[in-house]
Design an enzyme around this catalytic site. Sequence first.
Site, PDB file in Angstrom:
ATOM      1  N   CYS A 123       0.902  -1.192  -0.048  1.00 56.78           N
ATOM      2  CA  CYS A 123       0.000   0.168   0.074  1.00 56.78           C
ATOM      3  C   CYS A 123       0.958   1.140  -0.044  1.00 56.78           C
ATOM      4  O   CYS A 123       0.333   2.430  -0.385  1.00 56.78           O
ATOM      5  CB  CYS A 123      -0.831  -0.135   1.090  1.00 56.78           C
ATOM      6  SG  CYS A 123      -2.138  -1.203   1.283  1.00 56.78           S
ATOM      7  N   HIS A 159      -3.141   7.593   2.991  1.00 57.90           N
ATOM      8  CA  HIS A 159      -3.802   6.409   2.468  1.00 57.90           C
ATOM      9  C   HIS A 159      -5.199   5.908   3.150  1.00 57.90           C
ATOM     10  O   HIS A 159      -5.377   6.161   4.187  1.00 57.90           O
ATOM     11  CB  HIS A 159      -2.691   5.098   2.952  1.00 57.90           C
ATOM     12  CG  HIS A 159      -3.085   3.913   2.578  1.00 57.90           C
ATOM     13  ND1 HIS A 159      -3.479   3.413   1.259  1.00 57.90           N
ATOM     14  CD2 HIS A 159      -3.087   2.659   3.253  1.00 57.90           C
ATOM     15  CE1 HIS A 159      -3.748   2.218   1.274  1.00 57.90           C
ATOM     16  NE2 HIS A 159      -3.282   1.789   2.450  1.00 57.90           N
ATOM     17  N   ASN A 192      -9.994   0.281   0.699  1.00 60.56           N
ATOM     18  CA  ASN A 192      -8.529   0.363   0.639  1.00 60.56           C
ATOM     19  C   ASN A 192      -7.936  -0.286  -0.725  1.00 60.56           C
ATOM     20  O   ASN A 192      -8.196  -1.471  -1.055  1.00 60.56           O
ATOM     21  CB  ASN A 192      -7.831  -0.556   1.564  1.00 60.56           C
ATOM     22  CG  ASN A 192      -6.347  -0.417   1.797  1.00 60.56           C
ATOM     23  OD1 ASN A 192      -5.755  -0.265   0.706  1.00 60.56           O
ATOM     24  ND2 ASN A 192      -5.855  -1.152   2.741  1.00 60.56           N
TER      25      ASN A 192
HETATM   26  N1  COA Z   1     -18.159  -7.912  10.104  1.00 65.13           N
HETATM   27  C1  COA Z   1     -18.327  -8.391  11.441  1.00 65.13           C
HETATM   28  N2  COA Z   1     -17.488  -8.651  12.476  1.00 65.13           N
HETATM   29  C2  COA Z   1     -16.229  -8.660  12.159  1.00 65.13           C
HETATM   30  C3  COA Z   1     -15.959  -8.421  10.797  1.00 65.13           C
HETATM   31  C4  COA Z   1     -16.764  -8.140  10.033  1.00 65.13           C
HETATM   32  N3  COA Z   1     -16.375  -7.895   8.456  1.00 65.13           N
HETATM   33  N4  COA Z   1     -14.364  -8.747  10.727  1.00 65.13           N
HETATM   34  C5  COA Z   1     -14.078  -8.962  12.142  1.00 65.13           C
HETATM   35  N5  COA Z   1     -15.079  -8.901  12.770  1.00 65.13           N
HETATM   36  C6  COA Z   1     -15.089  -9.443  14.232  1.00 65.13           C
HETATM   37  C7  COA Z   1     -13.857 -10.197  14.555  1.00 65.13           C
HETATM   38  O1  COA Z   1     -14.238 -11.655  14.419  1.00 65.13           O
HETATM   39  C8  COA Z   1     -14.075  -9.863  16.057  1.00 65.13           C
HETATM   40  O2  COA Z   1     -14.859 -10.654  16.862  1.00 65.13           O
HETATM   41  P1  COA Z   1     -14.597 -11.318  18.341  1.00 65.13           P
HETATM   42  O3  COA Z   1     -14.562 -10.112  19.151  1.00 65.13           O
HETATM   43  O4  COA Z   1     -15.844 -12.308  18.439  1.00 65.13           O
HETATM   44  O5  COA Z   1     -13.399 -12.283  18.147  1.00 65.13           O
HETATM   45  C9  COA Z   1     -14.422  -8.325  16.339  1.00 65.13           C
HETATM   46  O6  COA Z   1     -15.119  -8.365  14.988  1.00 65.13           O
HETATM   47  C10 COA Z   1     -13.334  -7.654  16.438  1.00 65.13           C
HETATM   48  O7  COA Z   1     -12.403  -8.075  15.456  1.00 65.13           O
HETATM   49  P2  COA Z   1     -10.989  -6.840  15.432  1.00 65.13           P
HETATM   50  O8  COA Z   1     -10.241  -7.410  14.445  1.00 65.13           O
HETATM   51  O9  COA Z   1     -10.388  -6.592  16.927  1.00 65.13           O
HETATM   52  O10 COA Z   1     -11.486  -5.739  14.995  1.00 65.13           O
HETATM   53  P3  COA Z   1     -10.993  -4.235  14.717  1.00 65.13           P
HETATM   54  O11 COA Z   1     -11.359  -3.144  15.547  1.00 65.13           O
HETATM   55  O12 COA Z   1      -9.359  -4.265  14.797  1.00 65.13           O
HETATM   56  O13 COA Z   1     -11.098  -3.860  13.118  1.00 65.13           O
HETATM   57  C11 COA Z   1     -10.314  -4.205  11.109  1.00 65.13           C
HETATM   58  C12 COA Z   1     -10.817  -4.589  12.078  1.00 65.13           C
HETATM   59  C13 COA Z   1      -9.527  -4.976   9.969  1.00 65.13           C
HETATM   60  C14 COA Z   1     -11.111  -3.079  10.430  1.00 65.13           C
HETATM   61  C15 COA Z   1      -8.983  -3.198  11.685  1.00 65.13           C
HETATM   62  O14 COA Z   1      -8.438  -3.676  12.764  1.00 65.13           O
HETATM   63  C16 COA Z   1      -8.144  -2.300  10.808  1.00 65.13           C
HETATM   64  O15 COA Z   1      -8.570  -1.583   9.849  1.00 65.13           O
HETATM   65  N6  COA Z   1      -6.796  -2.849  10.500  1.00 65.13           N
HETATM   66  C17 COA Z   1      -5.793  -2.263   9.787  1.00 65.13           C
HETATM   67  C18 COA Z   1      -6.052  -2.683   8.555  1.00 65.13           C
HETATM   68  C19 COA Z   1      -5.015  -2.044   7.647  1.00 65.13           C
HETATM   69  O16 COA Z   1      -4.589  -0.877   7.597  1.00 65.13           O
HETATM   70  N7  COA Z   1      -4.637  -3.001   6.732  1.00 65.13           N
HETATM   71  C20 COA Z   1      -3.818  -2.792   5.550  1.00 65.13           C
HETATM   72  C21 COA Z   1      -2.640  -2.057   5.584  1.00 65.13           C
HETATM   73  S1  COA Z   1      -2.742  -0.965   4.378  1.00 65.13           S
END
Ligand code: COA
Length: 326
Positions: free
Chosen positions: A113, A253, A283
């Site tokens: 990215c 980004h 993204n």
């Molecule tokens: N819909 C509903 N629930 C979801 C889900 C979805 N699409 N994806 C994950 N969950 C659930 C998980 O299973 C977890 O459930 P649990 O508590 O029962 O285990 C809960 O939501 C929380 O998951 P978590 O991963 O801790 O959520 P988060 O607040 O960290 O949000 C992202 C997840 C992916 C949105 C976030 O972590 C993120 O944006 N990370 C960075 C991504 C990024 O920048 N990546 C690329 C770099 S360019």
Amino acid sequence: MIRARITATGSYVPDTVITNHDLEKIVDTSDQWIVERTGIKERRIAGASQASSDLAYAAAQKALKQAHLKPKDIDLVIVATCTPDMAFPSTACFLQDRLGIKHTGAFDINAACSGFVYGLHLASSLIRTEAHRRILLVGTEVLSRVTDWQDRATCVLFGDGAGAVVLEGTKERRGIMSTRIQADGGLGELIMLPGGGTRTPCSKQMLLKKMQFIKMKGNETFKVAVRTLEEIAARTIEDNGIDPSQLSLLIPHQANLRIIQATAKRLNLPEEKVFVNIEKYGNTSAASVPIALDEAVRAGRVKDGDHILLEAFGGGLTWASALLKW
Ligand code: COA
């Protein structure tokens, strides 16, 4: 002293829109969860016949038209992508051929990215040293092909698109004023596409394990992104001896609205100084910053003399920033 200046921008996103409600029908998720956790409402998906170089071509044509340049005026083609058409030839070579540019160098860079901002670092250096005069730099991705549409933790995040810029030399005190690039390979496992390379070549076993798709530890990636982007953004501003209040626009980004807001908060930037289009595209990896820049330019949000900060974070892990004086 010669500096590199962005003299034209262009972008392209495919027509097909996949909304959060569409995703509710294929994985256990909800529009509310996706909007609250990421800011994304919909994303674009490439057609079956479209590869990364096709998206790049559409974006590049728009940039060349805005620059009133013919393809032959370009003397280097760089494409930033982590979803190339194929391992080789490079996507840049396909793009060069499609544009009808002959005999220039053409190559890809992969910093996931962060690829486009890494590309600015490189292109800016090549123009400053007068190795090249006019560079076409494109960020393009078809992430939908490497997304596991059964994995709700990742499939809600990504989209396809391309953004292009033309960079030219200037003797004026404007253009790309400074860049910073960083990486921490030790954290590479937080987001990766493990299959299909020389470590784990394509095989039936590899496909059964779904290693051809993006794997991400979202929450850990999120924390590193917030920390590193806050730091690199602040340092890049310091490098230029200006105060964050002198920034006209932050073009980050577009990975997660909460990451964007954290950087903006650290810089004390009001909402109107932060460009956000994540709700429309999700993204798009290396395409995200150049698409946002193109939209900001075309919306009249970028004016002569403005200080604009670009930043990106992605697989590698990698992160990068650039300060532009428009
Ligand atoms: N819909 C509903 N629930 C979801 C889900 C979805 N699409 N994806 C994950 N969950 C659930 C998980 O299973 C977890 O459930 P649990 O508590 O029962 O285990 C809960 O939501 C929380 O998951 P978590 O991963 O801790 O959520 P988060 O607040 O960290 O949000 C992202 C997840 C992916 C949105 C976030 O972590 C993120 O944006 N990370 C960075 C991504 C990024 O920048 N990546 C690329 C770099 S360019």
